[in-house]
Design a protein around this motif. Sequence first.
Motif, PDB file in Angstrom:
ATOM      1  N   TYR A  20      70.946 -56.966 -31.894  1.00 14.94           N
ATOM      2  CA  TYR A  20      71.032 -58.392 -32.162  1.00 14.94           C
ATOM      3  C   TYR A  20      71.456 -59.104 -30.871  1.00 14.94           C
ATOM      4  O   TYR A  20      71.973 -58.465 -29.939  1.00 14.94           O
ATOM      5  CB  TYR A  20      72.079 -58.689 -33.243  1.00 14.94           C
ATOM      6  CG  TYR A  20      71.909 -57.955 -34.546  1.00 14.94           C
ATOM      7  CD1 TYR A  20      70.659 -57.593 -35.035  1.00 14.94           C
ATOM      8  CD2 TYR A  20      73.033 -57.633 -35.328  1.00 14.94           C
ATOM      9  CE1 TYR A  20      70.521 -56.931 -36.254  1.00 14.94           C
ATOM     10  CE2 TYR A  20      72.901 -56.975 -36.548  1.00 14.94           C
ATOM     11  CZ  TYR A  20      71.651 -56.616 -36.998  1.00 14.94           C
ATOM     12  OH  TYR A  20      71.517 -55.962 -38.194  1.00 14.94           O
ATOM     13  N   PRO A  21      71.291 -60.427 -30.799  1.00 13.08           N
ATOM     14  CA  PRO A  21      71.815 -61.154 -29.639  1.00 13.08           C
ATOM     15  C   PRO A  21      73.326 -60.931 -29.478  1.00 13.08           C
ATOM     16  O   PRO A  21      74.079 -60.912 -30.466  1.00 13.08           O
ATOM     17  CB  PRO A  21      71.499 -62.613 -29.977  1.00 13.08           C
ATOM     18  CG  PRO A  21      70.288 -62.526 -30.865  1.00 13.08           C
ATOM     19  CD  PRO A  21      70.507 -61.299 -31.693  1.00 13.08           C
TER      20      PRO A  21
ATOM     21  N   ASP B  26      74.760 -63.504 -22.719  1.00 18.07           N
ATOM     22  CA  ASP B  26      74.128 -64.831 -22.790  1.00 18.07           C
ATOM     23  C   ASP B  26      73.317 -64.995 -24.068  1.00 18.07           C
ATOM     24  O   ASP B  26      72.250 -65.623 -24.079  1.00 18.07           O
ATOM     25  CB  ASP B  26      73.228 -65.072 -21.571  1.00 18.07           C
ATOM     26  CG  ASP B  26      73.996 -65.038 -20.264  1.00 18.07           C
ATOM     27  OD1 ASP B  26      75.181 -65.401 -20.272  1.00 18.07           O
ATOM     28  OD2 ASP B  26      73.403 -64.626 -19.244  1.00 18.07           O
ATOM     29  N   ASN B  27      73.822 -64.419 -25.153  1.00 17.47           N
ATOM     30  CA  ASN B  27      73.168 -64.467 -26.463  1.00 17.47           C
ATOM     31  C   ASN B  27      71.762 -63.866 -26.441  1.00 17.47           C
ATOM     32  O   ASN B  27      70.878 -64.279 -27.198  1.00 17.47           O
ATOM     33  CB  ASN B  27      73.144 -65.905 -27.001  1.00 17.47           C
ATOM     34  CG  ASN B  27      74.511 -66.358 -27.487  1.00 17.47           C
ATOM     35  OD1 ASN B  27      75.215 -65.599 -28.163  1.00 17.47           O
ATOM     36  ND2 ASN B  27      74.904 -67.563 -27.134  1.00 17.47           N
ATOM     37  N   LYS B  28      71.591 -62.892 -25.578  1.00 18.37           N
ATOM     38  CA  LYS B  28      70.357 -62.114 -25.554  1.00 18.37           C
ATOM     39  C   LYS B  28      70.635 -60.719 -26.121  1.00 18.37           C
ATOM     40  O   LYS B  28      71.774 -60.250 -26.121  1.00 18.37           O
ATOM     41  CB  LYS B  28      69.834 -61.974 -24.119  1.00 18.37           C
ATOM     42  CG  LYS B  28      69.422 -63.287 -23.478  1.00 18.37           C
ATOM     43  CD  LYS B  28      68.961 -63.060 -22.049  1.00 18.37           C
ATOM     44  CE  LYS B  28      68.527 -64.361 -21.394  1.00 18.37           C
ATOM     45  NZ  LYS B  28      68.090 -64.155 -19.988  1.00 18.37           N
ATOM     46  N   THR B  29      69.595 -60.064 -26.595  1.00 16.51           N
ATOM     47  CA  THR B  29      69.748 -58.665 -26.982  1.00 16.51           C
ATOM     48  C   THR B  29      69.779 -57.820 -25.712  1.00 16.51           C
ATOM     49  O   THR B  29      69.327 -58.265 -24.638  1.00 16.51           O
ATOM     50  CB  THR B  29      68.586 -58.191 -27.867  1.00 16.51           C
ATOM     51  OG1 THR B  29      67.391 -58.107 -27.064  1.00 16.51           O
ATOM     52  CG2 THR B  29      68.357 -59.124 -29.044  1.00 16.51           C
TER      53      THR B  29
ATOM     54  N   PRO C  75      76.827 -62.205 -27.570  1.00 17.09           N
ATOM     55  CA  PRO C  75      77.414 -63.331 -26.842  1.00 17.09           C
ATOM     56  C   PRO C  75      77.698 -63.012 -25.375  1.00 17.09           C
ATOM     57  O   PRO C  75      77.467 -63.853 -24.499  1.00 17.09           O
ATOM     58  CB  PRO C  75      78.710 -63.610 -27.613  1.00 17.09           C
ATOM     59  CG  PRO C  75      78.421 -63.131 -29.006  1.00 17.09           C
ATOM     60  CD  PRO C  75      77.539 -61.930 -28.843  1.00 17.09           C
TER      61      PRO C  75
ATOM     62  N   TYR D  50      68.048 -58.620 -22.091  1.00 10.44           N
ATOM     63  CA  TYR D  50      68.916 -58.798 -20.925  1.00 10.44           C
ATOM     64  C   TYR D  50      68.629 -57.779 -19.822  1.00 10.44           C
ATOM     65  O   TYR D  50      68.724 -58.084 -18.638  1.00 10.44           O
ATOM     66  CB  TYR D  50      70.379 -58.677 -21.367  1.00 10.44           C
ATOM     67  CG  TYR D  50      71.384 -59.076 -20.325  1.00 10.44           C
ATOM     68  CD1 TYR D  50      71.765 -60.418 -20.179  1.00 10.44           C
ATOM     69  CD2 TYR D  50      71.967 -58.119 -19.492  1.00 10.44           C
ATOM     70  CE1 TYR D  50      72.704 -60.786 -19.227  1.00 10.44           C
ATOM     71  CE2 TYR D  50      72.908 -58.486 -18.532  1.00 10.44           C
ATOM     72  CZ  TYR D  50      73.271 -59.819 -18.408  1.00 10.44           C
ATOM     73  OH  TYR D  50      74.194 -60.187 -17.469  1.00 10.44           O
TER      74      TYR D  50
ATOM     75  N   SER E  76      77.380 -55.089 -32.452  1.00 10.15           N
ATOM     76  CA  SER E  76      78.340 -55.804 -33.293  1.00 10.15           C
ATOM     77  C   SER E  76      78.718 -55.021 -34.545  1.00 10.15           C
ATOM     78  O   SER E  76      79.793 -55.226 -35.109  1.00 10.15           O
ATOM     79  CB  SER E  76      77.775 -57.167 -33.699  1.00 10.15           C
ATOM     80  OG  SER E  76      76.554 -57.011 -34.416  1.00 10.15           O
TER      81      SER E  76
END
Length: 405
Positions: free
Chosen positions: A14-15, A20-23, A17, A27, A350
């Motif tokens: 999942y993205p 940069d809220n990328k998976t 934080p 990234y 997460s």
Amino acid sequence: MKYIVILGDGMADYPVPELDNKTPLQYAKKPNIDMLAKKGTVGMVKTIPEGIAPGSDAANLSVMGYNPEVYYTGRSPLEAVSMGIKLSAADVALRCNLVYLSEEEEEYSDKTMIDYSSDEISTDEARILIAAVNKVLKKEDITFHAGISYRHCMVWNNGKTGLGCTPPHDILEKKITGYLPKEESGLLLSMMKKSYDILKNHPVNLSRKERGLRPANSIWLWGEGKKPALSSFPEKYGKTGAMISAVDLLKGIGICAGLESINVEGATGNVDTNFIGKANAAIDAINKGKDFVYVHVEAPDESGHRYEIDNKVKSIELIDSQVVGPIWEAMKKYDDYKILVLPDHPTPLSLRTHTSEPVPFIIYDSAKEIASPASSYDEFEAKKTNIFVDNGYKLMDLFIKGALD
């Protein structure tokens, strides 16, 4: 035609934080994989059927072309096959982890799962501990067998399945009270409790503590099942093949499917694994006449379980630079070859465990390069293509035969 599968265990996510809220796939710097995506077929595949737990066992069976709803009998029997354990039709095999449980609580059931691998305990140390467990807990119908690092096996003749066991990597930092085996006789729980008494002050563990390492103070039993009966991959697809993996589970799947299991020195199943060694072994197998090679890399999955964000990104980048890149370059001397890149399942940082969502895949065909709508390889670019394989076990048909049967 030559066929290479490069599977990054648990790469999907999942993205995040911190990224940069990328998976991690978005990234990571992975120019080779992204280039394959731009020239190949990119889509999503559901590797875990509804009602089956999202494990690497069922997921990799699916990727290999075997319907888990037909062939899946449990994780541990596949590992037992790889370890050379002879299973009868009446035997039930269980995975036996060496884990580290919290030590403050007097009651076993009040303890917390701190580490499912006991700091990646060495194989030599683990063999001594499993021998100690076997000496005390072995019965006429129960034996313990040493494997690699923290991964071992218990065989229970005329044993039961459906024991309500939980994978230890699913309950990190949780109290074990609600996750203990639910087997009616209480035999498994009794052995786990006794193992704590056997191991907590064992010289191997006292030495580990002195060196600042976590001890392996308990066994943890899970993943039970009976001997699987896979149909032959060479007969199914008409291709000779090999399996390259650091973990017994994948080796066992390969052996059961009639593939050669190739060992690679320095392959650990973690981010320190011998990435380039796996690539070289795959290239060598192809050059020596194999039609099909399955390269399994465990590192992203382990990083996901441990919430190691940087290591998950690093492992993807190393798969790209030290596995995909060298294999792709070596295959260019052949007129026709295909490369399949994918994870088996997501292992979101997460959650620190596996999930059942579909995962992105690439099929690159050297003879049929295309202009893909995907600009890179990740979960979101793959969804944009609207290519979806609902039954994951049919992806191998698409890869080898070029069509879904």
